[in-house]
Design a protein around this motif. Structure first.
Motif, PDB file in Angstrom:
ATOM      1  N   TYR A 214       0.846  -1.196   0.000  1.00 25.26           N
ATOM      2  CA  TYR A 214       0.000   0.000   0.000  1.00 25.26           C
ATOM      3  C   TYR A 214       0.882   1.247   0.000  1.00 25.26           C
ATOM      4  N   ALA A 215       0.661   2.130  -0.962  1.00 28.58           N
ATOM      5  CA  ALA A 215       1.439   3.370  -1.052  1.00 28.58           C
ATOM      6  C   ALA A 215       0.847   4.412  -0.113  1.00 28.58           C
ATOM      7  N   ILE A 216       1.460   4.545   1.060  1.00 28.51           N
ATOM      8  CA  ILE A 216       1.012   5.528   2.054  1.00 28.51           C
ATOM      9  C   ILE A 216       1.439   6.926   1.594  1.00 28.51           C
ATOM     10  N   ASN A 217       0.607   7.913   1.822  1.00 28.62           N
ATOM     11  CA  ASN A 217       0.984   9.281   1.541  1.00 28.62           C
ATOM     12  C   ASN A 217       2.201   9.639   2.416  1.00 28.62           C
ATOM     13  N   PRO A 218       3.354   9.946   1.824  1.00 30.41           N
ATOM     14  CA  PRO A 218       4.533  10.273   2.650  1.00 30.41           C
ATOM     15  C   PRO A 218       4.295  11.437   3.604  1.00 30.41           C
ATOM     16  N   SER A 219       3.389  12.339   3.248  1.00 34.25           N
ATOM     17  CA  SER A 219       3.084  13.475   4.121  1.00 34.25           C
ATOM     18  C   SER A 219       2.245  13.070   5.329  1.00 34.25           C
ATOM     19  N   ALA A 220       1.811  11.825   5.360  1.00 31.27           N
ATOM     20  CA  ALA A 220       1.153  11.314   6.562  1.00 31.27           C
ATOM     21  C   ALA A 220       2.180  10.918   7.612  1.00 31.27           C
ATOM     22  N   ILE A 221       3.396  10.652   7.164  1.00 31.01           N
ATOM     23  CA  ILE A 221       4.473  10.238   8.069  1.00 31.01           C
ATOM     24  C   ILE A 221       5.445  11.380   8.320  1.00 31.01           C
ATOM     25  N   PHE A 222       5.867  12.074   7.245  1.00 30.71           N
ATOM     26  CA  PHE A 222       6.905  13.096   7.342  1.00 30.71           C
ATOM     27  C   PHE A 222       6.330  14.510   7.246  1.00 30.71           C
ATOM     28  N   ASP A 223       6.885  15.386   8.040  1.00 26.62           N
ATOM     29  CA  ASP A 223       6.666  16.821   7.918  1.00 26.62           C
ATOM     30  C   ASP A 223       7.905  17.359   7.200  1.00 26.62           C
ATOM     31  N   PHE A 224       7.837  17.418   5.865  1.00 30.69           N
ATOM     32  CA  PHE A 224       9.027  17.761   5.091  1.00 30.69           C
ATOM     33  C   PHE A 224       9.474  19.202   5.330  1.00 30.69           C
ATOM     34  N   ALA A 225       8.533  20.102   5.542  1.00 27.69           N
ATOM     35  CA  ALA A 225       8.883  21.510   5.753  1.00 27.69           C
ATOM     36  C   ALA A 225       9.761  21.682   6.986  1.00 27.69           C
ATOM     37  N   ASN A 226       9.507  20.881   8.014  1.00 25.51           N
ATOM     38  CA  ASN A 226      10.265  20.980   9.271  1.00 25.51           C
ATOM     39  C   ASN A 226      11.281  19.853   9.434  1.00 25.51           C
ATOM     40  N   LYS A 227      11.407  18.993   8.394  1.00 24.92           N
ATOM     41  CA  LYS A 227      12.416  17.926   8.368  1.00 24.92           C
ATOM     42  C   LYS A 227      12.315  17.003   9.583  1.00 24.92           C
ATOM     43  N   THR A 228      11.092  16.536   9.828  1.00 26.66           N
ATOM     44  CA  THR A 228      10.859  15.645  10.963  1.00 26.66           C
ATOM     45  C   THR A 228       9.686  14.727  10.635  1.00 26.66           C
ATOM     46  N   VAL A 229       9.326  13.867  11.587  1.00 23.22           N
ATOM     47  CA  VAL A 229       8.099  13.073  11.457  1.00 23.22           C
ATOM     48  C   VAL A 229       7.025  13.737  12.313  1.00 23.22           C
ATOM     49  N   HIS A 230       5.770  13.544  11.934  1.00 20.25           N
ATOM     50  CA  HIS A 230       4.687  14.171  12.691  1.00 20.25           C
ATOM     51  C   HIS A 230       4.614  13.623  14.107  1.00 20.25           C
ATOM     52  N   THR A 231       4.705  12.302  14.217  1.00 18.67           N
ATOM     53  CA  THR A 231       4.655  11.627  15.521  1.00 18.67           C
ATOM     54  C   THR A 231       5.571  10.404  15.463  1.00 18.67           C
ATOM     55  N   ASP A 232       5.855   9.819  16.607  1.00 21.58           N
ATOM     56  CA  ASP A 232       6.766   8.671  16.644  1.00 21.58           C
ATOM     57  C   ASP A 232       6.168   7.418  16.012  1.00 21.58           C
ATOM     58  N   THR A 233       4.858   7.352  15.945  1.00 21.98           N
ATOM     59  CA  THR A 233       4.194   6.202  15.327  1.00 21.98           C
ATOM     60  C   THR A 233       3.217   6.680  14.262  1.00 21.98           C
ATOM     61  N   TYR A 234       2.998   5.820  13.291  1.00 17.30           N
ATOM     62  CA  TYR A 234       1.977   6.083  12.275  1.00 17.30           C
ATOM     63  C   TYR A 234       1.027   4.892  12.252  1.00 17.30           C
ATOM     64  N   THR A 235      -0.258   5.181  12.343  1.00 15.05           N
ATOM     65  CA  THR A 235      -1.253   4.106  12.317  1.00 15.05           C
ATOM     66  C   THR A 235      -1.797   3.942  10.913  1.00 15.05           C
ATOM     67  N   PHE A 236      -1.438   2.817  10.294  1.00  9.56           N
ATOM     68  CA  PHE A 236      -1.941   2.502   8.956  1.00  9.56           C
ATOM     69  C   PHE A 236      -3.355   1.950   9.059  1.00  9.56           C
ATOM     70  N   THR A 237      -4.260   2.475   8.239  1.00  9.93           N
ATOM     71  CA  THR A 237      -5.581   1.868   8.042  1.00  9.93           C
ATOM     72  C   THR A 237      -5.894   1.938   6.551  1.00  9.93           C
ATOM     73  N   LYS A 238      -6.633   0.992   6.053  1.00  9.03           N
ATOM     74  CA  LYS A 238      -6.961   0.957   4.632  1.00  9.03           C
ATOM     75  C   LYS A 238      -7.852   2.119   4.203  1.00  9.03           C
ATOM     76  N   SER A 239      -8.486   2.767   5.157  1.00  4.95           N
ATOM     77  CA  SER A 239      -9.387   3.875   4.818  1.00  4.95           C
ATOM     78  C   SER A 239      -8.706   5.239   4.872  1.00  4.95           C
ATOM     79  N   THR A 240      -7.525   5.327   5.496  1.00  4.07           N
ATOM     80  CA  THR A 240      -6.907   6.650   5.694  1.00  4.07           C
ATOM     81  C   THR A 240      -5.474   6.762   5.173  1.00  4.07           C
TER      82      THR A 240
END
Length: 314
Positions: A214-240
């Motif tokens: 599944y191709a997750i939106n990279p912006s769901a994991i990374f905050d590229f503008a601030n060169k970090t991740v949004h949170t320490d974990t990412y919850t994958f769901t097929k709907s989001t």
């Protein structure tokens, strides 16, 4: 008429015939050479017209390179998706700490976001990050190289890394690959040199984050503008998994989400052209059309930009 006379006449006819054929052949050869030259000139003119039309078309559209999906073939293919749909959970929490940015610029610019491309009727399954030709590309996480390959009509030279956190990352349009399959890499390790190979209009990194195909939106994991991740974990769901996450204030978030080709509203008034830039890539980066950028700078459709040139953005 005696025998000698008959022989003499026959020889004369043969000589005349040979001379006539030689003359005809010479004329035909001369005509063929001229005809070939005429056709060559016509073909050259047509090629030049096609090149102008192609460049104009490529400059006017926002994103000409919808990536073909490299996860569509069976287990025996080098472009394998080793996961069955029945194996993919509806919900799974991924640890996304221990990361590195895939490009090393002090400020990371997003050329084109993840999302559906109506003009092509397909998804753009990654995010395009601005680079210059031969900029170093880095592994986003510790992991192992699963595949290095080339795809002329899509990713060009690309790398797929598999990571212990169960993600896979894809790096496309590289000029050079610096790693080999089954090689162990560390987060932040150079893995390639960026470029514009495959179906691409200019230097950029096509970057994907995948979970079990599944191709997750990279912006769901990374905050590229601030060169970090949004949170320490990412919850994958097929709907989001296609949705970005943005923790900016609501009014700033609305601005950035209005335009799928930029990450935030720019307050910059001008831009200095760098190597590898095009009118279209600069316009995309700042959320304006190439036509608008030209008008702001008094440029014609055929005008070229040069390194060091300052362009107005407002």
């Amino acid at each position: 008429m005696n025998f000698k006379t008959i022989i003499s006449l026959s020889l004369a006819l043969l000589i005349c015939s040979a001379g006539g054929n030689a003359q005809t052949t010479a004329k035909k050869s001369s005509h063929s050479a001229a005809h070939r030259q005429l056709l060559a000139n016509q073909a050259k003119s047509k090629d030049q017209i096609r090149l102008i039309e192609k460049n104009s078309f490529m400059d006017l559209i926002d994103d000409i390179e919808p990536e073909p999906d490299i996860y569509t073939e069976g287990w025996n293919s080098k472009r394998v998706n080793p996961f069955k749909e029945s194996d993919v959970p509806n919900r799974h929490v991924l640890n996304v700490t221990g990361y590195a940015m895939p490009v090393g610029h002090p400020s990371i610019r997003v050329n084109s976001n993840y999302g559906y491309r109506a003009k092509f009727g397909r998804m753009h399954k990654g995010i395009d990050l601005h680079i210059r030709s031969n900029d170093t590309i880095y592994a986003a996480y510790d992991g192992k190289v699963r595949l290095t390959s080339y795809e002329a009509r899509g990713y060009g030279n690309y790398i797929i890394l598999r990571h212990p956190n169960e993600l896979e990352t894809v790096y496309g349009h590289l000029n050079k690959i610096l790693v080999k399959p089954n090689q162990v890499v560390r987060a932040g390790q150079p893995i390639g040199l960026g470029g514009s190979t495959g179906r691409s209009t200019g230097p950029h990194l096509h970057f994907e984050t995948r979970y079990m195909g599944y191709a997750i939106n990279p912006s769901a994991i990374f905050d590229f503008a601030n060169k970090t991740v949004h949170t320490d974990t990412y919850t994958f769901t097929k709907s989001t998994y296609t949705q970005p996450r943005n923790f900016a204030p609501r009014h700033d978030r609305a601005k950035s989400e209005d335009n799928p080709y930029k990450s935030a509203e720019t307050t910059v008034a001008s831009y200095v052209v760098k190597s590898g830039d095009t009118v279209a890539s600069i316009a995309r980066s700042y959320g304006i059309s190439a036509t608008t950028l030209r008008k702001l700078n008094g440029m014609k459709q055929t005008d070229k930009i040069r390194v060091g040139q300052e362009l107005k953005l407002k």
